[in-house]
Design an enzyme around this catalytic site. Structure first.
Site, PDB file in Angstrom:
ATOM      1  N   TRP A 101       0.824  -1.215   0.000  1.00 52.18           N
ATOM      2  CA  TRP A 101       0.000   0.000   0.000  1.00 52.18           C
ATOM      3  C   TRP A 101       0.850   1.254   0.000  1.00 52.18           C
ATOM      4  CZ3 TRP A 101      -4.267  -0.677  -2.184  1.00 52.18           C
ATOM      5  CH2 TRP A 101      -4.954  -1.876  -2.037  1.00 52.18           C
ATOM      6  N   LYS A 133     -13.177  -1.183   6.409  1.00 57.53           N
ATOM      7  CA  LYS A 133     -12.605  -2.127   7.369  1.00 57.53           C
ATOM      8  C   LYS A 133     -13.119  -1.828   8.769  1.00 57.53           C
ATOM      9  CE  LYS A 133      -8.719  -2.007   4.261  1.00 57.53           C
ATOM     10  NZ  LYS A 133      -8.921  -3.162   3.406  1.00 57.53           N
ATOM     11  N   ASP A 190      -1.903   6.930   5.862  1.00 59.36           N
ATOM     12  CA  ASP A 190      -2.955   6.043   5.372  1.00 59.36           C
ATOM     13  C   ASP A 190      -3.240   5.063   6.510  1.00 59.36           C
ATOM     14  OD1 ASP A 190      -4.514   4.084   4.255  1.00 59.36           O
ATOM     15  OD2 ASP A 190      -3.090   3.532   2.679  1.00 59.36           O
TER      16      ASP A 190
HETATM   17  C1  LIG Z   1      -3.688   0.241   3.796  1.00 61.30           C
HETATM   18  C2  LIG Z   1      -4.580   0.382   2.605  1.00 61.30           C
HETATM   19  N1  LIG Z   1      -4.517   1.480   1.855  1.00 61.30           N
HETATM   20  C3  LIG Z   1      -5.297   1.651   0.776  1.00 61.30           C
HETATM   21  C4  LIG Z   1      -6.209   0.686   0.391  1.00 61.30           C
HETATM   22  C5  LIG Z   1      -7.067   0.926  -0.823  1.00 61.30           C
HETATM   23  O1  LIG Z   1      -8.326   1.252  -0.391  1.00 61.30           O
HETATM   24  P1  LIG Z   1      -9.568   1.499  -1.372  1.00 61.30           P
HETATM   25  O2  LIG Z   1      -9.971   0.168  -1.882  1.00 61.30           O
HETATM   26  O3  LIG Z   1     -10.576   2.156  -0.485  1.00 61.30           O
HETATM   27  O4  LIG Z   1      -9.112   2.407  -2.457  1.00 61.30           O
HETATM   28  C6  LIG Z   1      -6.327  -0.483   1.140  1.00 61.30           C
HETATM   29  C7  LIG Z   1      -7.294  -1.498   0.745  1.00 61.30           C
HETATM   30  O5  LIG Z   1      -7.330  -2.599   1.225  1.00 61.30           O
HETATM   31  C8  LIG Z   1      -5.494  -0.639   2.265  1.00 61.30           C
HETATM   32  O6  LIG Z   1      -5.562  -1.743   3.015  1.00 61.30           O
END
Ligand SMILES: Cc1ncc(COP(=O)(O)O)c(C=O)c1O
Length: 358
Positions: free
Chosen positions: A102, A195, A171
């Protein structure tokens, strides 16, 4: 009614109490004769939901008046792009920590916009981990610094969140409100909602007003944080139902207490890690000091055994245990709403599986 133990990494389990309330209010919300999905986002009934959602976040995070709470569609992934679009000017540098998949996704988007310095890189380390403080090379005068508080795929989590001179942006998609933290260390935190906050459909963004003011003016209206702040996330039609579910989920969390939730989360994770450590059949994939309380990742001796493990677990009412497709293995996600007894059931299942297959 048969509810399974849902270990999915996201969208993920929601509190049963919240789902039941949403069910009860589905066709007639609060005597309005309509569901929340059917009503005007500018009417009085929805306004109260919107206000409570923000107020709950303010209370849970102890926000002072200089922080704004906004709801932005496009999930955490759009935040990966909006952050550099708003805050990474032509002559600027932004620091990013490459801590896993991520963090790397955030870097990839920022590089499309401007100059990125990777302040530390442990993205591909096995066992997986977060950087040590001594590895972090922050840029003096950076426009901002970006971290991922919990890497959902690798199962590594910052245990002590860093402090930086540059505005720190995190994030927190997969561990937001799973533990207390000091918002004053951050200029902005954000999380995809699906989540710990509710269903998919938006990101929660908490942002300090001085950062908002620094945002680029040369952007389309819907890509500027200033629009969401000035218009209270109501410039266009917001994801009303997702916000309603976040309101119920945060109301539930306030009742439970964030400190209590943190303790419960730590106990759930510790129990599962203890079961992994007590066995030579299961092998944890993250460095112990960075093991995530939210996403517990481990391997079995072979991929075939992992497939059998997931299939048998599913039959036993334990679903969502397959690791992310990019890394394989097993991942048990233990978000706030995951009940502690589900961990006991998994541990018993693991012991029995090892006895039969080990
Ligand atoms: C730490 C993290 N950042 C970003 C995301 C991406 O999120 P989204 O699907 O809401 O764009 C996720 C998705 O699992 C994640 O776990």
């Amino acid at each position: 009614m048969a509810r399974i133990y849902n270990f999915s990494a996201g969208p993920a389990v929601l509190p049963l109490e919240v789902l039941e309330q949403a069910r009860d209010e589905m066709v007639d919300y609060n005597g309005s004769g309509m569901s929340v999905m059917e009503m005007s986002h500018r009417g009085k009934v929805y306004s109260a939901i919107h206000e409570e959602a923000k107020a709950n976040i303010r209370r849970l995070m102890n926000l002072t008046d200089d922080y704004e709470v906004i709801f932005v569609q496009g999930g955490a992934s759009l935040q990966f792009a909006m952050i550099p679009m708003n805050f990474l000017g032509k002559d600027d540098v932004a620091d990013y920590v490459a801590s896993g998949n991520w963090g790397a996704q955030a870097i990839k988007q920022a590089r499309l916009i401007g100059n990125v310095n990777v302040a530390a890189d442990c993205e591909k380390d096995i066992p997986t981990r977060m950087p040590h403080e001594s590895e972090l090379k922050w840029t003096p005068g950076a426009a901002y610094a970006h971290i991922t508080s919990n890497e959902t795929i690798s199962g590594a989590q910052w245990k002590k969140l860093p402090k930086t001179e540059a505005p720190l942006i995190a994030d927190m998609s997969s561990d937001i409100l799973s533990r207390p933290f000091d918002i004053r260390d951050f200029a902005m935190v954000y999380a995809g909602a699906q989540k710990n906050l509710g269903p998919a459909g938006m990101a929660l963004v908490v942002i300090r007003r001085d950062l908002v003011e620094k945002g680029s003016k040369a952007l389309p209206t819907m890509l500027k944080y200033a629009t969401f702040v000035e218009k209270d996330s109501l410039y266009n039609t917001p994801p009303c139902y997702s916000i309603y579910m976040l309101m119920l989920t945060t109301r539930w969390l306030l009742k439970f207490g964030l400190e209590n939730m943190y303790r419960r989360n730590a106990e759930k994770a510790a129990k599962l890690y203890a079961a992994i450590d007590a066995s030579s059949f299961y092998r944890g994939t993250a460095v112990k000091e960075f093991r995530s309380d939210m996403n517990v990742t481990f391997r079995l001796p072979t991929e075939e055994l992992e497939a059998t493990f997931c299939a048998e677990a599913k039959k036993a009412g334990l679903d969502g245990l397959k690791g992310h497709r990019s890394v394989g293995g097993i991942r048990a996600s233990l978000y706030n709403a995951f009940p502690p007894e589900g961990v006991d059931v998994l541990v018993d299942f693991m012991k029995d599986f090892e006895k039969r297959m080990g």
